[in-house]
Design an enzyme around this catalytic site. Structure first.
Site, mmCIF file in Angstrom:
data_model
loop_
_atom_site.group_PDB
_atom_site.id
_atom_site.type_symbol
_atom_site.label_atom_id
_atom_site.label_comp_id
_atom_site.label_asym_id
_atom_site.label_seq_id
_atom_site.Cartn_x
_atom_site.Cartn_y
_atom_site.Cartn_z
ATOM 1 N N ALA A 124 0.800 -1.218 0.000
ATOM 2 C CA ALA A 124 0.000 0.000 0.000
ATOM 3 C C ALA A 124 0.836 1.273 0.000
ATOM 4 O O ALA A 124 0.283 2.376 -0.045
ATOM 5 C CB ALA A 124 -0.923 0.001 1.226
ATOM 6 N N ASN A 190 2.189 -4.880 7.959
ATOM 7 C CA ASN A 190 3.060 -5.375 6.887
ATOM 8 C C ASN A 190 3.805 -4.230 6.222
ATOM 9 O O ASN A 190 4.972 -4.381 5.823
ATOM 10 C CB ASN A 190 2.243 -6.134 5.843
ATOM 11 C CG ASN A 190 1.872 -7.533 6.290
ATOM 12 O OD1 ASN A 190 2.581 -8.157 7.070
ATOM 13 N ND2 ASN A 190 0.751 -8.030 5.816
ATOM 14 N N HIS A 220 -0.688 6.524 4.942
ATOM 15 C CA HIS A 220 0.675 6.046 5.172
ATOM 16 C C HIS A 220 1.638 7.196 4.906
ATOM 17 O O HIS A 220 1.599 7.805 3.830
ATOM 18 C CB HIS A 220 1.008 4.887 4.235
ATOM 19 C CG HIS A 220 0.040 3.748 4.325
ATOM 20 N ND1 HIS A 220 0.131 2.769 5.267
ATOM 21 C CD2 HIS A 220 -1.040 3.444 3.561
ATOM 22 C CE1 HIS A 220 -0.851 1.893 5.097
ATOM 23 N NE2 HIS A 220 -1.571 2.283 4.071
#
Length: 267
Positions: A124, A190, A220
Protein backbone atom coordinates in the site's frame (compact mmCIF):
# COMPACT_ATOMS: atom_id res chain seq x y z
CA UNK A 1 2.43 -17.94 -19.96
CA UNK A 2 3.33 -17.78 -16.27
CA UNK A 3 1.56 -20.27 -14.01
CA UNK A 4 0.79 -18.82 -10.58
CA UNK A 5 -0.26 -20.44 -7.33
CA UNK A 6 -2.09 -18.53 -4.60
CA UNK A 7 -1.81 -19.35 -0.91
CA UNK A 8 -4.92 -17.88 0.66
CA UNK A 9 -8.08 -16.53 -0.92
CA UNK A 10 -9.10 -13.69 1.36
CA UNK A 11 -9.49 -10.05 0.34
CA UNK A 12 -6.07 -9.82 -1.33
CA UNK A 13 -6.14 -13.25 -2.96
CA UNK A 14 -9.61 -12.73 -4.45
CA UNK A 15 -8.78 -9.24 -5.68
CA UNK A 16 -5.51 -10.40 -7.24
CA UNK A 17 -7.21 -13.33 -8.99
CA UNK A 18 -9.82 -11.02 -10.50
CA UNK A 19 -7.14 -8.56 -11.62
CA UNK A 20 -5.22 -11.33 -13.36
CA UNK A 21 -8.38 -12.59 -15.08
CA UNK A 22 -9.32 -9.10 -16.30
CA UNK A 23 -5.85 -7.86 -17.30
CA UNK A 24 -5.87 -8.09 -21.09
CA UNK A 25 -2.09 -8.14 -21.43
CA UNK A 26 -1.34 -10.47 -18.53
CA UNK A 27 0.37 -13.62 -19.77
CA UNK A 28 -0.41 -15.18 -16.41
CA UNK A 29 -2.84 -17.83 -15.26
CA UNK A 30 -3.72 -18.86 -11.74
CA UNK A 31 -3.19 -22.61 -11.86
CA UNK A 32 -3.74 -23.49 -8.21
CA UNK A 33 -5.22 -22.03 -5.01
CA UNK A 34 -4.17 -23.44 -1.64
CA UNK A 35 -6.69 -22.90 1.18
CA UNK A 36 -7.75 -24.72 4.34
CA UNK A 37 -11.37 -25.07 3.14
CA UNK A 38 -11.49 -25.61 -0.64
CA UNK A 39 -15.26 -26.04 -0.57
CA UNK A 40 -15.65 -22.39 0.46
CA UNK A 41 -13.58 -21.15 -2.49
CA UNK A 42 -14.60 -23.51 -5.28
CA UNK A 43 -17.98 -21.80 -5.97
CA UNK A 44 -16.16 -18.51 -6.66
CA UNK A 45 -13.95 -20.09 -9.34
CA UNK A 46 -16.52 -22.49 -10.77
CA UNK A 47 -15.85 -23.43 -14.36
CA UNK A 48 -12.14 -22.76 -14.08
CA UNK A 49 -9.59 -25.48 -14.77
CA UNK A 50 -7.44 -24.45 -11.83
CA UNK A 51 -6.93 -26.67 -8.78
CA UNK A 52 -8.44 -25.54 -5.48
CA UNK A 53 -6.83 -27.66 -2.80
CA UNK A 54 -5.69 -27.92 0.81
CA UNK A 55 -2.75 -30.09 -0.24
CA UNK A 56 0.62 -28.40 -0.70
CA UNK A 57 1.80 -31.34 -2.80
CA UNK A 58 -1.11 -30.84 -5.20
CA UNK A 59 -0.19 -27.19 -5.59
CA UNK A 60 3.50 -27.92 -6.11
CA UNK A 61 2.64 -30.50 -8.76
CA UNK A 62 0.83 -27.87 -10.83
CA UNK A 63 4.02 -26.85 -12.71
CA UNK A 64 4.11 -23.38 -11.16
CA UNK A 65 6.49 -20.55 -12.00
CA UNK A 66 5.61 -18.49 -8.92
CA UNK A 67 3.59 -18.73 -5.71
CA UNK A 68 1.94 -15.73 -4.05
CA UNK A 69 1.47 -15.94 -0.29
CA UNK A 70 -1.41 -13.81 0.98
CA UNK A 71 -2.62 -15.75 4.01
CA UNK A 72 -0.69 -14.47 7.05
CA UNK A 73 2.16 -15.50 9.31
CA UNK A 74 1.02 -19.07 9.98
CA UNK A 75 0.88 -19.75 6.25
CA UNK A 76 4.39 -18.34 5.90
CA UNK A 77 5.64 -20.77 8.55
CA UNK A 78 3.87 -23.73 6.98
CA UNK A 79 4.38 -23.20 3.26
CA UNK A 80 7.06 -20.60 2.41
CA UNK A 81 10.19 -22.73 2.80
CA UNK A 82 8.72 -25.81 1.03
CA UNK A 83 7.70 -23.64 -1.92
CA UNK A 84 11.24 -22.28 -2.22
CA UNK A 85 12.81 -25.72 -1.79
CA UNK A 86 10.57 -26.90 -4.64
CA UNK A 87 12.35 -24.42 -6.91
CA UNK A 88 9.57 -21.85 -7.11
CA UNK A 89 9.88 -18.10 -6.55
CA UNK A 90 7.75 -16.75 -3.68
CA UNK A 91 5.90 -13.43 -3.54
CA UNK A 92 5.60 -12.69 0.18
CA UNK A 93 2.67 -10.38 0.91
CA UNK A 94 2.85 -10.96 4.69
CA UNK A 95 6.16 -9.14 4.99
CA UNK A 96 5.52 -8.56 8.69
CA UNK A 97 6.37 -12.23 9.20
CA UNK A 98 10.00 -11.27 8.60
CA UNK A 99 9.99 -9.33 11.87
CA UNK A 100 10.96 -12.63 13.46
CA UNK A 101 14.70 -12.78 12.84
CA UNK A 102 14.91 -16.58 12.92
CA UNK A 103 12.04 -16.91 10.44
CA UNK A 104 13.65 -14.36 8.11
CA UNK A 105 16.95 -16.25 8.19
CA UNK A 106 15.26 -19.59 7.53
CA UNK A 107 13.55 -18.19 4.45
CA UNK A 108 16.69 -16.47 3.19
CA UNK A 109 18.59 -19.75 3.60
CA UNK A 110 15.84 -21.69 1.80
CA UNK A 111 15.83 -19.24 -1.11
CA UNK A 112 19.63 -19.28 -1.39
CA UNK A 113 19.81 -23.09 -1.25
CA UNK A 114 17.21 -23.42 -4.02
CA UNK A 115 18.54 -20.55 -6.13
CA UNK A 116 15.14 -18.84 -5.99
CA UNK A 117 13.89 -15.42 -4.91
CA UNK A 118 11.60 -14.06 -2.21
CA UNK A 119 9.83 -11.06 -3.72
CA UNK A 120 8.32 -8.49 -1.33
CA UNK A 121 5.84 -6.17 -3.10
CA UNK A 122 5.60 -2.55 -1.97
CA UNK A 123 1.96 -3.07 -1.02
CA UNK A 124 0.00 0.00 0.00
CA UNK A 125 3.03 2.29 0.23
CA UNK A 126 5.17 4.31 -2.17
CA UNK A 127 8.79 5.42 -1.99
CA UNK A 128 10.23 1.93 -1.48
CA UNK A 129 12.54 2.35 -4.48
CA UNK A 130 13.91 5.60 -3.01
CA UNK A 131 14.54 3.98 0.37
CA UNK A 132 16.37 1.10 -1.27
CA UNK A 133 18.59 3.51 -3.19
CA UNK A 134 19.15 5.73 -0.14
CA UNK A 135 20.41 2.73 1.82
CA UNK A 136 23.70 3.06 -0.09
CA UNK A 137 23.56 6.87 0.01
CA UNK A 138 23.94 7.38 3.75
CA UNK A 139 20.40 6.70 5.00
CA UNK A 140 20.23 7.87 8.62
CA UNK A 141 16.58 8.22 9.66
CA UNK A 142 13.27 6.60 8.68
CA UNK A 143 9.93 7.18 10.37
CA UNK A 144 6.81 5.39 9.15
CA UNK A 145 3.42 6.61 10.34
CA UNK A 146 0.14 4.75 9.75
CA UNK A 147 -3.23 6.34 10.46
CA UNK A 148 -6.34 4.22 9.89
CA UNK A 149 -10.02 4.41 10.80
CA UNK A 150 -10.53 3.24 14.38
CA UNK A 151 -12.40 0.10 13.33
CA UNK A 152 -9.39 -1.04 11.28
CA UNK A 153 -7.56 -1.67 14.58
CA UNK A 154 -10.43 -3.63 16.16
CA UNK A 155 -9.39 -7.04 17.41
CA UNK A 156 -5.74 -6.00 17.76
CA UNK A 157 -3.71 -5.26 20.89
CA UNK A 158 -4.50 -1.57 20.30
CA UNK A 159 -7.65 -2.25 22.32
CA UNK A 160 -5.45 -2.69 25.38
CA UNK A 161 -4.24 0.91 25.06
CA UNK A 162 -7.32 2.81 23.90
CA UNK A 163 -11.08 2.47 23.77
CA UNK A 164 -11.45 2.53 20.00
CA UNK A 165 -15.23 2.98 20.11
CA UNK A 166 -15.08 6.16 22.20
CA UNK A 167 -12.22 8.02 20.50
CA UNK A 168 -13.10 11.60 19.59
CA UNK A 169 -9.87 12.55 17.81
CA UNK A 170 -6.84 10.91 16.17
CA UNK A 171 -4.89 9.01 18.84
CA UNK A 172 -1.38 7.60 18.64
CA UNK A 173 -1.43 4.30 20.50
CA UNK A 174 1.95 2.87 19.47
CA UNK A 175 5.46 4.27 19.08
CA UNK A 176 8.38 1.92 18.66
CA UNK A 177 10.49 0.00 16.18
CA UNK A 178 9.21 -1.64 13.02
CA UNK A 179 10.10 -5.03 14.48
CA UNK A 180 7.89 -4.37 17.52
CA UNK A 181 5.06 -3.01 15.38
CA UNK A 182 5.05 -5.95 12.99
CA UNK A 183 5.12 -8.45 15.84
CA UNK A 184 2.31 -6.77 17.81
CA UNK A 185 0.10 -5.90 14.83
CA UNK A 186 0.64 -8.71 12.29
CA UNK A 187 -2.60 -7.94 10.40
CA UNK A 188 -1.94 -4.22 10.15
CA UNK A 189 1.81 -3.61 10.04
CA UNK A 190 3.06 -5.37 6.89
CA UNK A 191 3.80 -1.96 5.44
CA UNK A 192 5.97 -1.08 8.44
CA UNK A 193 8.04 -4.20 7.83
CA UNK A 194 8.35 -3.49 4.10
CA UNK A 195 9.52 0.08 4.76
CA UNK A 196 12.07 -1.23 7.24
CA UNK A 197 13.37 -4.01 5.00
CA UNK A 198 13.86 -1.52 2.17
CA UNK A 199 15.72 0.95 4.35
CA UNK A 200 17.34 0.96 7.79
CA UNK A 201 16.11 -2.41 9.00
CA UNK A 202 13.48 -3.50 11.47
CA UNK A 203 15.18 -2.23 14.62
CA UNK A 204 16.29 1.22 13.41
CA UNK A 205 13.05 2.16 11.61
CA UNK A 206 10.65 4.08 13.85
CA UNK A 207 6.91 3.48 13.63
CA UNK A 208 3.86 5.40 14.85
CA UNK A 209 0.37 3.89 14.67
CA UNK A 210 -2.73 6.07 14.90
CA UNK A 211 -6.45 5.38 15.23
CA UNK A 212 -8.57 8.13 13.65
CA UNK A 213 -12.33 7.98 14.35
CA UNK A 214 -13.05 10.48 11.59
CA UNK A 215 -11.00 8.83 8.85
CA UNK A 216 -12.35 6.94 5.88
CA UNK A 217 -8.99 6.08 4.29
CA UNK A 218 -5.72 4.47 5.37
CA UNK A 219 -2.97 7.11 5.48
CA UNK A 220 0.67 6.05 5.17
CA UNK A 221 3.48 8.56 5.71
CA UNK A 222 7.24 8.16 5.46
CA UNK A 223 9.87 10.66 6.56
CA UNK A 224 13.42 9.70 5.61
CA UNK A 225 16.80 11.42 5.63
CA UNK A 226 20.04 10.43 3.92
CA UNK A 227 23.27 12.06 2.77
CA UNK A 228 21.82 11.94 -0.73
CA UNK A 229 18.65 13.83 0.14
CA UNK A 230 15.42 13.56 2.09
CA UNK A 231 11.93 12.28 1.39
CA UNK A 232 8.45 12.90 2.76
CA UNK A 233 5.56 10.89 1.35
CA UNK A 234 1.87 10.74 2.19
CA UNK A 235 -0.46 8.21 0.62
CA UNK A 236 -4.19 8.03 1.35
CA UNK A 237 -5.31 4.56 0.35
CA UNK A 238 -8.87 3.36 0.04
CA UNK A 239 -9.53 0.43 2.40
CA UNK A 240 -10.49 -2.84 0.75
CA UNK A 241 -14.25 -3.35 0.98
CA UNK A 242 -13.70 -6.88 2.29
CA UNK A 243 -11.02 -6.01 4.86
CA UNK A 244 -10.55 -2.54 6.35
CA UNK A 245 -7.04 -3.50 7.49
CA UNK A 246 -5.71 -3.60 3.94
CA UNK A 247 -5.78 -1.11 1.07
CA UNK A 248 -7.17 -1.52 -2.44
CA UNK A 249 -3.70 -0.84 -3.84
CA UNK A 250 -2.13 -3.87 -2.16
CA UNK A 251 -3.47 -6.33 -4.73
CA UNK A 252 -2.45 -3.98 -7.56
CA UNK A 253 1.08 -3.85 -6.14
CA UNK A 254 1.25 -7.65 -6.15
CA UNK A 255 -0.05 -7.65 -9.74
CA UNK A 256 2.77 -5.28 -10.72
CA UNK A 257 5.34 -7.56 -9.06
CA UNK A 258 4.04 -10.55 -11.02
CA UNK A 259 3.84 -8.78 -14.37
CA UNK A 260 7.34 -7.32 -14.00
CA UNK A 261 8.78 -10.83 -13.88
CA UNK A 262 7.95 -11.41 -17.54
CA UNK A 263 7.77 -7.86 -18.91
CA UNK A 264 10.07 -6.76 -21.73
CA UNK A 265 10.67 -3.60 -19.69
CA UNK A 266 10.27 -3.45 -15.91
CA UNK A 267 10.09 -0.20 -13.91
Amino acid sequence: MQRIGLIGYGAIGRALHQLLLSHAKASVEVAAILVSKPESVQPHVQGSLLAVTKSLDTMLNAALDMVVECAGHQAVDTYAAPVLHAGIDLVLVSSGALADASREQRLRDAAAAAGRQILVPSGAIGGIDWLGAARTAGLTRVVYRASKPSQAWAGSVAERSVDLASLASPTTFFQGSAREAAALYPRNANVAATVALAGLGLDATQVELIADPGASVNVHEIEATSAGGSMVTRIAGQPDVGNARTSVMTAHSVLRTILNRSAAMAI
